[in-house]
Structures are given as C-alpha cells and as structure tokens.
Design a protein around this motif. Sequence first.
Motif, PDB file in Angstrom:
ATOM      1  N   SER A 160      -3.014  12.913   4.360  1.00 57.55           N
ATOM      2  CA  SER A 160      -3.055  13.319   5.758  1.00 57.55           C
ATOM      3  C   SER A 160      -2.535  12.182   6.626  1.00 57.55           C
ATOM      4  O   SER A 160      -2.644  11.006   6.257  1.00 57.55           O
ATOM      5  CB  SER A 160      -4.482  13.663   6.188  1.00 57.55           C
ATOM      6  N   CYS A 161      -1.997  12.551   7.752  1.00 54.05           N
ATOM      7  CA  CYS A 161      -1.502  11.562   8.705  1.00 54.05           C
ATOM      8  C   CYS A 161      -1.813  12.071  10.103  1.00 54.05           C
ATOM      9  O   CYS A 161      -1.359  13.153  10.488  1.00 54.05           O
ATOM     10  CB  CYS A 161      -0.006  11.368   8.526  1.00 54.05           C
ATOM     11  N   THR A 162      -2.555  11.285  10.834  1.00 55.06           N
ATOM     12  CA  THR A 162      -2.945  11.657  12.191  1.00 55.06           C
ATOM     13  C   THR A 162      -2.358  10.667  13.180  1.00 55.06           C
ATOM     14  O   THR A 162      -2.360   9.454  12.920  1.00 55.06           O
ATOM     15  CB  THR A 162      -4.475  11.692  12.309  1.00 55.06           C
ATOM     16  N   LYS A 215      -4.065  19.484  15.855  1.00 51.48           N
ATOM     17  CA  LYS A 215      -4.851  18.341  15.364  1.00 51.48           C
ATOM     18  C   LYS A 215      -4.024  17.062  15.292  1.00 51.48           C
ATOM     19  O   LYS A 215      -4.512  16.046  14.784  1.00 51.48           O
ATOM     20  CB  LYS A 215      -5.427  18.655  13.984  1.00 51.48           C
ATOM     21  N   ASN A 216      -2.759  17.149  15.743  1.00 52.03           N
ATOM     22  CA  ASN A 216      -1.872  15.978  15.672  1.00 52.03           C
ATOM     23  C   ASN A 216      -1.798  15.414  14.255  1.00 52.03           C
ATOM     24  O   ASN A 216      -1.765  14.186  14.053  1.00 52.03           O
ATOM     25  CB  ASN A 216      -2.326  14.868  16.641  1.00 52.03           C
ATOM     26  N   THR A 217      -1.746  16.284  13.286  1.00 55.58           N
ATOM     27  CA  THR A 217      -1.847  15.875  11.892  1.00 55.58           C
ATOM     28  C   THR A 217      -0.757  16.533  11.054  1.00 55.58           C
ATOM     29  O   THR A 217      -0.448  17.722  11.231  1.00 55.58           O
ATOM     30  CB  THR A 217      -3.226  16.233  11.327  1.00 55.58           C
ATOM     31  N   GLU A 251      -2.562   7.076   8.016  1.00 52.47           N
ATOM     32  CA  GLU A 251      -2.544   7.885   6.803  1.00 52.47           C
ATOM     33  C   GLU A 251      -3.882   7.780   6.085  1.00 52.47           C
ATOM     34  O   GLU A 251      -4.586   6.776   6.189  1.00 52.47           O
ATOM     35  CB  GLU A 251      -1.453   7.427   5.825  1.00 52.47           C
ATOM     36  N   ARG A 266       2.043  20.881   8.939  1.00 55.54           N
ATOM     37  CA  ARG A 266       1.508  20.187  10.113  1.00 55.54           C
ATOM     38  C   ARG A 266       0.616  21.122  10.903  1.00 55.54           C
ATOM     39  O   ARG A 266       0.783  22.341  10.888  1.00 55.54           O
ATOM     40  CB  ARG A 266       2.646  19.657  10.987  1.00 55.54           C
ATOM     41  N   TYR A 297       0.446  16.878   6.845  1.00 58.95           N
ATOM     42  CA  TYR A 297      -0.102  16.792   5.505  1.00 58.95           C
ATOM     43  C   TYR A 297       1.020  16.715   4.469  1.00 58.95           C
ATOM     44  O   TYR A 297       2.068  17.328   4.645  1.00 58.95           O
ATOM     45  CB  TYR A 297      -0.972  18.001   5.196  1.00 58.95           C
TER      46      TYR A 297
END
Length: 123
Positions: free
Chosen positions: A21-23, A76-78, A6, A72, A80
């Motif tokens: 954000s979380c990747t 980007k594998n992310t 995060e 999401r 929000y």
Amino acid sequence: QVHVVESGGGLVQAGGSLRLSCTTSGLTFSRYDMGWFRQAPGKEREFVLALSWSGQNTYYADAAKGRFTISRDNAKNTVYLQMNSLKPEDTAVYYCAASLVRGSYSAEQYPYWGQGTQVTVSS
C-alpha cells in the motif's frame, strides 16, 4: 509538504503473494499518476508498473505482466500493488512515486517518492 508512505512489505516464500500500500498526503492525489518502482541490491532502480490518475490506464514493465496488478482508491489517497506468484528475483526495495506526467516509465518524471518497503522472496 508532500508525504508518500509505503507499507506491506515483508518476507514471503516463492509462489506467494503480497499486497503493498502507498498513502500520500500534501498533494491532490486524484491528479497524479502513481507508479511503483523497485531496486534490488547492486542494481539500478527500475519501473514496475503505474496507474493513471483516473485509474483507467495501467502501464507495465515486462516483469510485472501477468503477476502484478495496481489499483487505487482516490477517496483514501492510496494506491495498491498486488503481487502474486512471487519469485526470488522480485526481491527488492519497492518504492511508490507520484507524477503529473501521464504514462511515464521514467523515475526522473516522478518528483515525489516514498522511503520504500522491503520485499524479500525466499526460494
């Protein structure tokens, strides 16, 4: 090995906004529902909201309705978390988590977690 990271926390005044954000890596992101949880000092971890793997279904806790949104980007594998109209009671460590269980509000059904990011809302 799965990693969930995060970012975006910080200090903001009441009424302000933040975007977290979380990747992820090490998992097939597009298969997972992604959830956000938070834990305030002295309190248990609580569900905030989650987004289905497809991005078509959102699950909200009452505290998040009308103020928080989740989105999401599978490329980007992310995921929000947009937080608006922040209140001092939103102060907590915010955690991102991934689950293959559809529509879950339960932390126990999320096997993969980030380390958390601190959000502090001043009055």
